[in-house]
Design a protein around this motif. Structure first.
Motif, PDB file in Angstrom:
ATOM      1  N   VAL A   1       0.836  -1.202   0.000  1.00 21.13           N
ATOM      2  CA  VAL A   1       0.000   0.000   0.000  1.00 21.13           C
ATOM      3  C   VAL A   1       0.872   1.254   0.000  1.00 21.13           C
ATOM      4  CG1 VAL A   1      -1.573   1.363   1.432  1.00 21.13           C
ATOM      5  CG2 VAL A   1      -2.068  -1.033   0.996  1.00 21.13           C
ATOM      6  N   ILE A   2       1.931   1.249   0.797  1.00 21.14           N
ATOM      7  CA  ILE A   2       2.852   2.388   0.800  1.00 21.14           C
ATOM      8  C   ILE A   2       3.570   2.492  -0.535  1.00 21.14           C
ATOM      9  CG2 ILE A   2       4.889   3.372   1.919  1.00 21.14           C
ATOM     10  CD1 ILE A   2       2.320   3.498   3.578  1.00 21.14           C
ATOM     11  N   ARG A   3       3.889   1.366  -1.149  1.00 21.92           N
ATOM     12  CA  ARG A   3       4.500   1.377  -2.482  1.00 21.92           C
ATOM     13  C   ARG A   3       3.567   2.039  -3.496  1.00 21.92           C
ATOM     14  NH1 ARG A   3       3.759  -4.038  -5.308  1.00 21.92           N
ATOM     15  NH2 ARG A   3       1.697  -3.060  -5.402  1.00 21.92           N
ATOM     16  N   ASP A   4       2.283   1.673  -3.462  1.00 21.76           N
ATOM     17  CA  ASP A   4       1.317   2.273  -4.392  1.00 21.76           C
ATOM     18  C   ASP A   4       1.217   3.787  -4.190  1.00 21.76           C
ATOM     19  OD1 ASP A   4       0.782  -0.228  -5.422  1.00 21.76           O
ATOM     20  OD2 ASP A   4      -0.987  -0.570  -4.168  1.00 21.76           O
ATOM     21  N   GLU A   5       1.209   4.223  -2.935  1.00 26.37           N
ATOM     22  CA  GLU A   5       1.109   5.650  -2.659  1.00 26.37           C
ATOM     23  C   GLU A   5       2.393   6.373  -3.058  1.00 26.37           C
ATOM     24  OE1 GLU A   5      -0.500   9.289  -1.472  1.00 26.37           O
ATOM     25  OE2 GLU A   5      -1.369   7.362  -2.030  1.00 26.37           O
ATOM     26  N   SER A   6       3.547   5.746  -2.833  1.00 28.94           N
ATOM     27  CA  SER A   6       4.822   6.367  -3.222  1.00 28.94           C
ATOM     28  C   SER A   6       4.897   6.546  -4.725  1.00 28.94           C
ATOM     29  CB  SER A   6       5.996   5.505  -2.730  1.00 28.94           C
ATOM     30  OG  SER A   6       5.998   5.406  -1.321  1.00 28.94           O
ATOM     31  N   GLN A   7       4.402   5.572  -5.461  1.00 33.98           N
ATOM     32  CA  GLN A   7       4.398   5.694  -6.915  1.00 33.98           C
ATOM     33  C   GLN A   7       3.499   6.853  -7.353  1.00 33.98           C
ATOM     34  OE1 GLN A   7       2.431   2.573  -9.046  1.00 33.98           O
ATOM     35  NE2 GLN A   7       3.504   2.984 -10.970  1.00 33.98           N
ATOM     36  N   TRP A   8       2.324   6.978  -6.753  1.00 31.20           N
ATOM     37  CA  TRP A   8       1.395   8.045  -7.123  1.00 31.20           C
ATOM     38  C   TRP A   8       1.969   9.422  -6.792  1.00 31.20           C
ATOM     39  CZ3 TRP A   8      -1.862  10.664  -9.617  1.00 31.20           C
ATOM     40  CH2 TRP A   8      -2.690  11.641  -9.047  1.00 31.20           C
ATOM     41  N   ARG A   9       2.673   9.542  -5.681  1.00 31.57           N
ATOM     42  CA  ARG A   9       3.187  10.832  -5.264  1.00 31.57           C
ATOM     43  C   ARG A   9       4.395  11.283  -6.091  1.00 31.57           C
ATOM     44  NH1 ARG A   9      -0.107  11.969  -1.426  1.00 31.57           N
ATOM     45  NH2 ARG A   9       0.717  14.073  -1.169  1.00 31.57           N
ATOM     46  N   CYS A  10       4.913  10.417  -6.920  1.00 31.24           N
ATOM     47  CA  CYS A  10       5.971  10.834  -7.848  1.00 31.24           C
ATOM     48  C   CYS A  10       5.440  11.801  -8.897  1.00 31.24           C
ATOM     49  CB  CYS A  10       6.579   9.607  -8.536  1.00 31.24           C
ATOM     50  SG  CYS A  10       7.581   8.568  -7.457  1.00 31.24           S
ATOM     51  N   ALA A  11       4.108  11.896  -9.029  1.00 33.34           N
ATOM     52  CA  ALA A  11       3.516  12.760 -10.059  1.00 33.34           C
ATOM     53  C   ALA A  11       3.754  14.241  -9.783  1.00 33.34           C
ATOM     54  CB  ALA A  11       2.016  12.485 -10.169  1.00 33.34           C
ATOM     55  N   THR A  12       4.129  14.607  -8.576  1.00 26.84           N
ATOM     56  CA  THR A  12       4.411  16.007  -8.267  1.00 26.84           C
ATOM     57  C   THR A  12       5.908  16.282  -8.175  1.00 26.84           C
ATOM     58  OG1 THR A  12       4.177  15.518  -5.901  1.00 26.84           O
ATOM     59  CG2 THR A  12       2.221  16.337  -7.060  1.00 26.84           C
ATOM     60  N   LYS A  13       6.723  15.297  -8.474  1.00 23.14           N
ATOM     61  CA  LYS A  13       8.165  15.483  -8.406  1.00 23.14           C
ATOM     62  C   LYS A  13       8.719  15.890  -9.769  1.00 23.14           C
ATOM     63  CE  LYS A  13       8.784  12.237  -4.583  1.00 23.14           C
ATOM     64  NZ  LYS A  13       9.451  10.998  -4.122  1.00 23.14           N
ATOM     65  N   LYS A  14       9.985  16.259  -9.775  1.00 22.61           N
ATOM     66  CA  LYS A  14      10.626  16.771 -10.981  1.00 22.61           C
ATOM     67  C   LYS A  14      10.627  15.743 -12.102  1.00 22.61           C
ATOM     68  CE  LYS A  14      13.111  19.961 -13.106  1.00 22.61           C
ATOM     69  NZ  LYS A  14      12.574  21.306 -13.438  1.00 22.61           N
ATOM     70  N   LYS A  15      10.918  14.488 -11.772  1.00 23.58           N
ATOM     71  CA  LYS A  15      11.020  13.447 -12.795  1.00 23.58           C
ATOM     72  C   LYS A  15       9.666  12.898 -13.208  1.00 23.58           C
ATOM     73  CE  LYS A  15      15.679  11.919 -11.501  1.00 23.58           C
ATOM     74  NZ  LYS A  15      16.511  10.762 -11.079  1.00 23.58           N
ATOM     75  N   GLY A  16       8.633  13.182 -12.448  1.00 19.92           N
ATOM     76  CA  GLY A  16       7.303  12.727 -12.807  1.00 19.92           C
ATOM     77  C   GLY A  16       7.036  11.275 -12.443  1.00 19.92           C
ATOM     78  N   LEU A  17       5.849  10.830 -12.825  1.00 20.09           N
ATOM     79  CA  LEU A  17       5.372   9.490 -12.505  1.00 20.09           C
ATOM     80  C   LEU A  17       5.461   8.593 -13.730  1.00 20.09           C
ATOM     81  CD1 LEU A  17       3.588   7.292 -11.035  1.00 20.09           C
ATOM     82  CD2 LEU A  17       1.609   8.611 -11.820  1.00 20.09           C
ATOM     83  N   ARG A  18       5.996   7.401 -13.537  1.00 20.08           N
ATOM     84  CA  ARG A  18       5.995   6.381 -14.588  1.00 20.08           C
ATOM     85  C   ARG A  18       4.932   5.348 -14.212  1.00 20.08           C
ATOM     86  NH1 ARG A  18      10.256   6.841 -18.042  1.00 20.08           N
ATOM     87  NH2 ARG A  18      11.930   8.276 -17.390  1.00 20.08           N
TER      88      ARG A  18
END
Length: 486
Positions: free
Chosen positions: A305-322
C-alpha cells in the motif's frame, strides 16, 4: 549421504539408503576423546547448522513469494470479476473470492495458509543437531519431503487460480489495474472529485480547498489497522514466550549472544515413533511459528500500500510518474518492499535460532525420542527484532504524506477520479484550470503547483463522454508498453 567437509580425515564416507522417516546423520565430526577437538566439532556443527538454516529460509521465502505473486494476481482478477475489487493490494490469504471450490475461495485460502506455515516449519526441521555420541548435524528426510510437497501444492493452487479466471493485468501498478477496470467498464470515473482523497469517498462532491497534509494509511485502509494490531499481538506473544522460558529455566545466568549458545533453557521430548513423532513435532513447531508466519505475510499489505502511494506521489516530483511498473522492479525500486523481502526470512531464521530439534540417531536410523530445545537468549533477541519491526511498520502506517496531492493508497476509484488525461510514459499532477472553481489533474508535461487558497473541483470540460476515449487511449498505451506490441 556423503560426509561434510569438516569431518575427520580418518572417517570414511558413508552412503545410506534414504528413507523419508529416517535421519541421515553426518559422521562424528572429530575424535570425541580430545576435548579441544570436541569443542571445535561443536562449533563447526553450530556454524554449519546456522548457515544452512538461513540459506534454506531465504530459498523458501523466494519460492513462496513467487507463488504468492501469481496467487495475488488471480485473487485480484477474481475480485474484479465479482465487482469487489477496491484496492490494488489485498490481504492475499485472508481475502476470499466467492465459491467453495474457487481456487481463491475461503477453503483453499485456508489450505494456502497452512501450506505457508508448513513450508517454514519444515524448512527449520531439515537440519537438526545430533547429540547421541558427539555433537554433529543430521539431515532429516521427512521434513525435506514435506517442504517439497508444501511448495508444490502452493504452485498447484496458484496455477488453478490463474487458469480459473481471466487475468485483469499482470502488472503490479495500481494505474494499470485502474485502467484495465475502466476499460472493461467495471469502474466508472466520477467528475468533480479532483481534490478528494481516499478517505473522502463517502463525502458528496463539492468544491474543496487543498490540504497541506493527507491522511495516513492507518486511517485510509481499514485492513492496515488489523495488520498493525496483529504485529503487536505477535510481539506480545513472543515476550510472553520469553518470560515463560525465563521462569522455567533452571539456570540463573544467561549468556547473551546473537548466535546459538550452549546453555539450553527448556528441553522436552516428543513421544511416539516414526510417523507419529514427526506429526507431533510438525504440529508443535507450526503452532509456535504459525502466528509469526501469518503476521509477516500480512505485513506485505502495509509495504504494498505504501508502495502504491509512493508511486502516485511521484507525479508532483521533478522526474514525474511512470505509471507502468515491472513486477520485479516493484520489489527493488521501493525501499520498504526491499526491507520486507530481506527481513522476513531473517526473522524466520532468528526463530530457528530460538528453537531447534535434538535428534538421537545411530547409523542413519532415529534412536529414541526427538527433543525440542529452546534457547532463552535467542528468544529475547527475537523479541527485540520483532519489536523493532513492529515499530517501523507502525510508524510507516501512521505517517501522513505532506502536500496537497490527494492520497490514494492504491484505491482504484480514487485513482480513476484523479487521472483525467491520456496515459503517457511519464505524467505529472497539478493545477490545470483557473476559474471560480479551479481544476487539478494529470498531464504529460509538468504542471503548476495547486493554489492553496482556491477551491477545487472538476471542470465542465471533463464530462463523462470525454473520459471514455481517454481511458481507451490509456489502455492502448498500457498494452503497447507491457507487451511491446498490440
Amino acid at each position: 549421504m556423503f560426509s561434510i567437509p569438516f569431518m575427520s580425515a580418518s572417517s570414511p564416507p558413508m552412503v545410506e539408503n534414504w528413507h523419508p522417516l529416517r535421519l541421515l546423520p553426518y559422521e562424528p565430526l572429530l575424535n570425541p576423546s580430545d576435548d579441544s577437538n570436541t569443542e571445535s566439532a561443536a562449533a563447526a556443527a553450530t556454524d554449519f547448522h546456522d548457515r544452512s538454516s538461513i540459506s534454506r529460509t531465504y530459498a523458501t521465502t523466494l519460492c513462496t513469494e513467487s507463488t504468492g505473486f501469481v496467487h495475488s494476481i488471480s485473487l485480484r482478477s477474481a475480485l474484479a470479476s465479482e465487482g469487489r475489487l477496491r484496492f490494488n493490494t489485498n490481504l492475499r490469504i485472508l481475502t476470499a473470492a466467492r465459491g467453495r471450490r474457487n481456487p481463491n475461495g475461503a477453503l483453499l485460502n485456508g489450505v494456502m495458509a497452512l501450506l505457508l506455515i508448513l513450508s517454514y516449519s519444515a524448512s527449520s526441521l531439515v537440519v537438526s543437531f545430533n547429540f547421541s555420541n558427539t555433537v554433529s548435524v543430521a539431515i532429516a528426510g521427512l521434513p525435506l519431503l514435506v517442504l517439497g510437497v508444501a511448495l508444490l501444492l502452493q504452485v498447484v493452487i496458484a496455477f488453478r487460480g490463474i487458469r480459473g479466471v481471466e487475468v485483469l493485468t499482470w502488472s503490479s501498478s495500481s494505474f494499470d489495474v485502474t485502467v484495465a477496470l475502466v476499460h472493461d467498464k467495471k469502474l466508472t470515473r466520477f467528475n468533480s472529485r479532483c481534490m478528494c482523497c481516499v478517505s473522502d469517498q463517502g463525502i458528496d462532491a463539492c468544491p474543496v480547498k487543498p490540504s497541506k497534509t493527507q491522511p495516513s494509511a492507518w486511517r485510509a485502509h481499514t485492513s492496515i489497522r488489523k495488520v498493525v494490531i496483529s504485529l503487536w499481538g505477535v510481539v506480545v506473544a513472543c515476550v510472553g514466550w520469553a518470560v515463560l522460558v525465563s521462569c522455567v529455566n533452571y539456570s540463573s545466568q544467561i549468556t547473551w549472544s546473537f548466535s546459538r549458545p550452549q546453555e539450553v533453557a527448556i528441553l522436552y521430548g516428543i513421544p511416539g515413533a516414526d510417523l507419529l513423532v514427526w506429526t507431533l513435532l510438525f504440529i508443535n513447531i507450526a503452532v509456535i511459528q504459525g502466528p509469526l508466519t501469518m503476521a509477516l505475510h500480512c505485513s506485505e499489505l502495509i509495504a504494498n500500500v505504501i508502495r502504491d502511494e509512493s508511486q502516485w506521489r511521484c507525479a508532483t516530483k521533478k522526474k514525474g510518474l511512470r505509471p507502468t511498473m515491472n513486477p520485479l522492479k516493484s520489489i527493488f525500486a521501493y525501499p520498504i518492499c526491499l526491507i520486507l523481502f530481506a527481513v522476513k526470512p531473517f526473522l524466520h531464521w532468528m526463530f530457528g535460532l530460538s528453537i531447534t530439534v535434538n535428534a538421537e540417531a545411530v547409523e542413519g536410523t532415529l534412536h529414541g525420542r526427538l527433543q525440542v530445545l529452546m534457547f532463552e537468549a535467542q528468544i529475547w533477541n527475537l523479541c527485540i527484532a520483532l519489536f523493532i519491526f513492529a515499530c517501523f511498520f507502525t510508524l510507516i502506517a501512521l505517517r501522513r504524506p505532506r502536500g496537497p496531492q490527494p492520497a490514494a493508497y492504491g484505491h482504484l476509484q480514487t485513482l480513476a477520479n484523479l487521472v483525467d488525461s491520456p496515459l503517457s510514459h511519464v505524467m505529472w499532477w497539478g493545477h490545470k484550470a483557473d476559474g471560480p472553481v479551479c481544476h487539478a489533474g494529470t498531464s504529460n508535461h509538468e504542471l503548476q503547483e495547486v493554489k492553496m487558497d482556491c477551491d477545487y473541483a472538476g471542470s465542465s470540460v471533463w464530462s463523462a463522454a470525454s473520459i471514455s476515449p481517454i481511458f481507451e487511449v490509456i489502455h492502448l498505451s498500457l498494452s503497447t508498453d507491457l507487451y511491446g506490441k498490440i
